[in-house]
Design a protein around this motif. Structure first.
Motif, short mmCIF file in Angstrom:
data_model
loop_
_atom_site.label_atom_id
_atom_site.label_comp_id
_atom_site.label_asym_id
_atom_site.label_seq_id
_atom_site.Cartn_x
_atom_site.Cartn_y
_atom_site.Cartn_z
N TYR A 4 0.82 -1.20 0.00
CA TYR A 4 0.00 0.00 0.00
C TYR A 4 0.86 1.26 0.00
CZ TYR A 4 -3.69 3.29 0.95
OH TYR A 4 -4.56 4.35 0.85
N GLU A 5 1.90 1.26 0.82
CA GLU A 5 2.77 2.43 0.86
C GLU A 5 3.49 2.64 -0.46
OE1 GLU A 5 5.34 2.17 4.28
OE2 GLU A 5 3.73 2.76 5.65
N GLN A 6 3.84 1.56 -1.15
CA GLN A 6 4.48 1.68 -2.46
C GLN A 6 3.53 2.33 -3.47
OE1 GLN A 6 7.66 1.05 -3.22
NE2 GLN A 6 7.31 1.80 -5.28
N ILE A 7 2.27 1.92 -3.45
CA ILE A 7 1.28 2.54 -4.34
C ILE A 7 1.09 4.00 -3.97
CG2 ILE A 7 -1.19 2.56 -4.92
CD1 ILE A 7 -1.06 -0.52 -4.73
N LEU A 8 0.97 4.29 -2.69
CA LEU A 8 0.79 5.67 -2.24
C LEU A 8 2.00 6.52 -2.62
CD1 LEU A 8 -0.90 7.77 -0.83
CD2 LEU A 8 0.02 6.97 1.35
N ARG A 9 3.20 5.97 -2.45
CA ARG A 9 4.43 6.69 -2.82
C ARG A 9 4.39 7.03 -4.32
NH1 ARG A 9 7.33 3.32 -0.15
NH2 ARG A 9 7.70 4.44 1.74
N SER A 10 4.00 6.08 -5.14
CA SER A 10 3.94 6.30 -6.59
C SER A 10 2.92 7.37 -6.94
CB SER A 10 3.57 5.00 -7.30
OG SER A 10 4.51 4.00 -7.03
N VAL A 11 1.78 7.32 -6.27
CA VAL A 11 0.74 8.32 -6.54
C VAL A 11 1.21 9.71 -6.15
CG1 VAL A 11 -1.57 9.10 -5.85
CG2 VAL A 11 -1.18 6.71 -6.43
N ARG A 41 5.31 13.83 6.83
CA ARG A 41 6.67 13.27 6.70
C ARG A 41 6.73 12.23 5.58
NH1 ARG A 41 6.40 13.97 12.16
NH2 ARG A 41 5.81 11.81 12.59
N PHE A 42 5.71 11.40 5.48
CA PHE A 42 5.68 10.39 4.42
C PHE A 42 5.70 11.07 3.04
CE2 PHE A 42 3.59 7.50 1.45
CZ PHE A 42 4.26 6.31 1.70
N ALA A 43 4.86 12.09 2.87
CA ALA A 43 4.81 12.82 1.59
C ALA A 43 6.14 13.51 1.31
CB ALA A 43 3.67 13.83 1.60
N GLU A 44 6.75 14.11 2.33
CA GLU A 44 8.05 14.77 2.14
C GLU A 44 9.13 13.77 1.75
OE1 GLU A 44 8.74 16.89 5.75
OE2 GLU A 44 7.30 18.47 5.25
N ASP A 45 9.10 12.57 2.34
CA ASP A 45 10.06 11.53 1.96
C ASP A 45 9.90 11.14 0.49
OD1 ASP A 45 11.25 11.44 4.43
OD2 ASP A 45 10.09 9.69 5.12
N CYS A 46 8.66 11.08 0.04
CA CYS A 46 8.40 10.75 -1.37
C CYS A 46 9.00 11.82 -2.28
CB CYS A 46 6.90 10.66 -1.63
SG CYS A 46 6.09 9.30 -0.78
N LEU A 47 8.85 13.07 -1.91
CA LEU A 47 9.36 14.16 -2.73
C LEU A 47 10.88 14.24 -2.68
CD1 LEU A 47 6.66 16.88 -2.04
CD2 LEU A 47 6.76 15.18 -3.86
N ARG A 48 11.47 13.84 -1.55
CA ARG A 48 12.94 13.76 -1.49
C ARG A 48 13.48 12.73 -2.47
NH1 ARG A 48 12.53 15.70 3.69
NH2 ARG A 48 12.02 13.76 4.73
N GLU A 49 12.70 11.68 -2.72
CA GLU A 49 13.09 10.68 -3.72
C GLU A 49 13.20 11.33 -5.10
OE1 GLU A 49 14.03 7.43 -3.73
OE2 GLU A 49 14.14 7.70 -1.57
#
Length: 163
Positions: free
Chosen positions: A14-21, A67-75
């Protein structure tokens, strides 16, 4: 299929899908913003997926979501930074080969020499970083950062007196 059917996946999936979105939505919304269309900080799709997380056993506080969204954007930042250096090195290597090749069309020589130039340029980047890179012919606007800072400071002083 009814709206009440459950999708079977674990937290990591689920987190992988959310990260991609989040990454895709950020790129698309920023692109819309550049074209003059409105761009929300968090889209409706992201919000819905965050809200649906409880179905998959995930509970987040607002801070954890952020924090989760910020980590995604750091990627995105780490990917773009690496890709930019790599692409710039190839561009410089190809440019240098053309400059020194004097019209030669030998593709084997081009491949070997360009490849060697690329590695030399990447070594320079790693040793010195971008701060010592010069690209001849690049024309900037001529507005200095000091001029802009002084103008903004003056503007802030004038507007703060009026409020």
């Amino acid at each position: 299929m009814t709206g009440s059917s459950m999708v079977m996946m674990d937290r990591e999936e689920y987190e992988q899908i959310l990260r991609s979105v989040i990454v895709a939505d950020f790129l698309l919304s920023r692109n819309s913003g550049r074209k003059g269309r409105a761009a929300d900080e968090i889209s409706r799709l992201q919000q819905r997926l965050f809200d649906e997380a409880e179905r998959f056993g995930i509970t987040w506080t607002d801070g954890e979501r952020e924090r989760f969204a910020e980590d995604c954007l750091r990627e995105i930042d780490s990917f773009v930074a690496e890709e930019t250096w790599d692409e710039l090195a190839w561009w410089i290597a190809e440019r240098e080969y053309k400059r020194w090749a004097d019209g030669s069309r030998d593709t084997d020589a081009k491949d070997l020499i360009t490849h060697r130039y690329y590695h030399e340029i990447m070594e320079e980047f790693q040793r010195h970083g971008i701060s010592n890179l010069e690209i001849s012919g690049l024309k900037l606007s001529g507005i200095s950062p000091e001029t802009v800072r002084a103008a903004l400071s003056q503007f802030k002083k004038e507007t703060s007196r009026k409020t």
